[in-house]
Design a protein around this motif. Sequence first.
Motif, PDB file in Angstrom:
ATOM      1  N   VAL A   1      30.422  26.527  39.306  1.00  0.00           N
ATOM      2  CA  VAL A   1      30.421  27.616  38.338  1.00  0.00           C
ATOM      3  C   VAL A   1      30.059  28.949  38.994  1.00  0.00           C
ATOM      4  O   VAL A   1      30.562  30.007  38.574  1.00  0.00           O
ATOM      5  CB  VAL A   1      29.479  27.284  37.151  1.00  0.00           C
ATOM      6  N   ASP A   2      29.237  28.942  40.024  1.00  0.00           N
ATOM      7  CA  ASP A   2      28.853  30.185  40.680  1.00  0.00           C
ATOM      8  C   ASP A   2      30.011  30.814  41.454  1.00  0.00           C
ATOM      9  O   ASP A   2      29.939  31.988  41.833  1.00  0.00           O
ATOM     10  CB  ASP A   2      27.682  29.950  41.637  1.00  0.00           C
ATOM     11  N   GLU A   3      31.065  30.053  41.683  1.00  0.00           N
ATOM     12  CA  GLU A   3      32.227  30.575  42.413  1.00  0.00           C
ATOM     13  C   GLU A   3      33.375  30.958  41.476  1.00  0.00           C
ATOM     14  O   GLU A   3      34.413  31.459  41.944  1.00  0.00           O
ATOM     15  CB  GLU A   3      32.723  29.528  43.417  1.00  0.00           C
ATOM     16  N   ALA A   4      33.210  30.747  40.190  1.00  0.00           N
ATOM     17  CA  ALA A   4      34.287  31.043  39.241  1.00  0.00           C
ATOM     18  C   ALA A   4      34.487  32.546  39.100  1.00  0.00           C
ATOM     19  O   ALA A   4      33.524  33.308  39.020  1.00  0.00           O
ATOM     20  CB  ALA A   4      33.959  30.438  37.879  1.00  0.00           C
ATOM     21  N   ARG A   5      35.732  32.993  39.076  1.00  0.00           N
ATOM     22  CA  ARG A   5      36.060  34.407  38.983  1.00  0.00           C
ATOM     23  C   ARG A   5      37.202  34.625  37.992  1.00  0.00           C
ATOM     24  O   ARG A   5      38.118  33.814  37.898  1.00  0.00           O
ATOM     25  CB  ARG A   5      36.489  34.965  40.354  1.00  0.00           C
ATOM     26  N   VAL A   6      37.122  35.727  37.251  1.00  0.00           N
ATOM     27  CA  VAL A   6      38.166  36.123  36.315  1.00  0.00           C
ATOM     28  C   VAL A   6      38.792  37.407  36.831  1.00  0.00           C
ATOM     29  O   VAL A   6      38.070  38.331  37.233  1.00  0.00           O
ATOM     30  CB  VAL A   6      37.572  36.354  34.909  1.00  0.00           C
ATOM     31  N   PRO A   7      40.144  37.534  36.849  1.00  0.00           N
ATOM     32  CA  PRO A   7      40.766  38.776  37.309  1.00  0.00           C
ATOM     33  C   PRO A   7      40.270  39.974  36.506  1.00  0.00           C
ATOM     34  O   PRO A   7      40.210  39.926  35.271  1.00  0.00           O
ATOM     35  CB  PRO A   7      42.262  38.535  37.066  1.00  0.00           C
ATOM     36  N   ILE A   8      39.930  41.043  37.184  1.00  0.00           N
ATOM     37  CA  ILE A   8      39.383  42.213  36.504  1.00  0.00           C
ATOM     38  C   ILE A   8      40.409  42.862  35.579  1.00  0.00           C
ATOM     39  O   ILE A   8      40.053  43.589  34.643  1.00  0.00           O
ATOM     40  CB  ILE A   8      38.848  43.229  37.535  1.00  0.00           C
ATOM     41  N   THR A   9      41.691  42.575  35.801  1.00  0.00           N
ATOM     42  CA  THR A   9      42.748  43.139  34.950  1.00  0.00           C
ATOM     43  C   THR A   9      43.097  42.243  33.765  1.00  0.00           C
ATOM     44  O   THR A   9      43.980  42.595  32.979  1.00  0.00           O
ATOM     45  CB  THR A   9      44.017  43.392  35.784  1.00  0.00           C
ATOM     46  N   ASP A  10      42.445  41.105  33.626  1.00  0.00           N
ATOM     47  CA  ASP A  10      42.676  40.237  32.459  1.00  0.00           C
ATOM     48  C   ASP A  10      42.165  40.975  31.226  1.00  0.00           C
ATOM     49  O   ASP A  10      40.997  41.355  31.152  1.00  0.00           O
ATOM     50  CB  ASP A  10      41.931  38.919  32.653  1.00  0.00           C
ATOM     51  N   VAL A  11      43.046  41.169  30.234  1.00  0.00           N
ATOM     52  CA  VAL A  11      42.634  41.936  29.057  1.00  0.00           C
ATOM     53  C   VAL A  11      41.664  41.159  28.168  1.00  0.00           C
ATOM     54  O   VAL A  11      41.087  41.720  27.240  1.00  0.00           O
ATOM     55  CB  VAL A  11      43.846  42.438  28.245  1.00  0.00           C
ATOM     56  N   GLY A  12      41.473  39.870  28.443  1.00  0.00           N
ATOM     57  CA  GLY A  12      40.379  39.173  27.801  1.00  0.00           C
ATOM     58  C   GLY A  12      39.056  39.820  28.168  1.00  0.00           C
ATOM     59  O   GLY A  12      38.135  39.907  27.353  1.00  0.00           O
ATOM     60  N   PHE A  13      38.983  40.317  29.410  1.00  0.00           N
ATOM     61  CA  PHE A  13      37.798  41.022  29.889  1.00  0.00           C
ATOM     62  C   PHE A  13      37.830  42.496  29.490  1.00  0.00           C
ATOM     63  O   PHE A  13      36.857  43.032  28.968  1.00  0.00           O
ATOM     64  CB  PHE A  13      37.716  40.900  31.416  1.00  0.00           C
ATOM     65  N   SER A  14      38.959  43.159  29.700  1.00  0.00           N
ATOM     66  CA  SER A  14      38.996  44.614  29.524  1.00  0.00           C
ATOM     67  C   SER A  14      39.140  45.046  28.066  1.00  0.00           C
ATOM     68  O   SER A  14      38.743  46.162  27.706  1.00  0.00           O
ATOM     69  CB  SER A  14      40.145  45.210  30.356  1.00  0.00           C
ATOM     70  N   ARG A  15      39.719  44.173  27.194  1.00  0.00           N
ATOM     71  CA  ARG A  15      39.924  44.545  25.791  1.00  0.00           C
ATOM     72  C   ARG A  15      39.327  43.546  24.800  1.00  0.00           C
ATOM     73  O   ARG A  15      39.551  43.668  23.597  1.00  0.00           O
ATOM     74  CB  ARG A  15      41.427  44.669  25.492  1.00  0.00           C
TER      75      ARG A  15
END
Length: 305
Positions: A19-33
Amino acid sequence: MTTGFERGAAFVDGRFVPVDEARVPITDVGFSRSDVTYDVVGVWDGAFFRLDDHLARFERSCAGLRLRLPFSRAETTEILMRLVRLSGLRESYVDVICTRGVPRDGSRDPRTFENRFYAYAIPYVWILRPEDAETGMDAVIAATVRRIPASSVDPTVKNFHWGDLTKGLYEAYDRGARYPILLDHDGYVTEGSGYNVFAMVGGELLTPEAGALEGITRRTVLELAAEEGIRARSAAISEQAFRGATELFATSTAGGVMPITSLDGEPVGAGLPGQVTSLLRERYWQAHKDPRYLTPVDYGPAPAH
């Protein structure tokens, strides 16, 4: 021997990783919006509790947001099983997430996005720890913020639109408490920051009928109340009725049935967990041994990731 998964396991981009290595793309709109939905199911004593109910709600949430899941129910179940097996956790907080995804060539048309699926399993999360159950929750009715209208953000679809709930948390902290409860714009009780609420009013157990998530723990409590012959239903609860309740409690996967023993600094009832609250709390944890609700985890050798 350590495996790297002791702190939890995640499923990202088709791979199982610590889990400490899991990453989400910064451009994923789940994150940005905050264009995302999710669900959380608990594992207790080596078994998922009401797994199919959680996954059914997750699928409904995805459909409500017009998100397309890349996996079937059976495939999702196997992913979650494997996450828990990799972590070795007997008590776990397991999260499934579906986001709108990453825009293609700068497109703002959500129909063109490839939706993304993530999941993780970490040690069990508590809103109120068992050792604090007798002390209970110190709640406040937020005065500075109202719940986002259901016509804007559907509260029955689990979401990350927590601006109102976070503002409520800060108000609670500023007032010397920890647990906010928000009203809607008509003055009716909705929910707290990650938990449903119940109130004993006039000898009847009530939970808000609108403006709140239709929690799986909430559903379990209503079912258990019926089995115990306790009159219980969803209804519109005014602030005045809520304040006059003889018992209050909150419900969540992250803690089960949690007594509310003070409201705005004043004791609820005798300032201790009430009789109905205590009974339903006991029945709720007993239900975690009831085969009707359980999907046992196979902790055999974890497959290579």
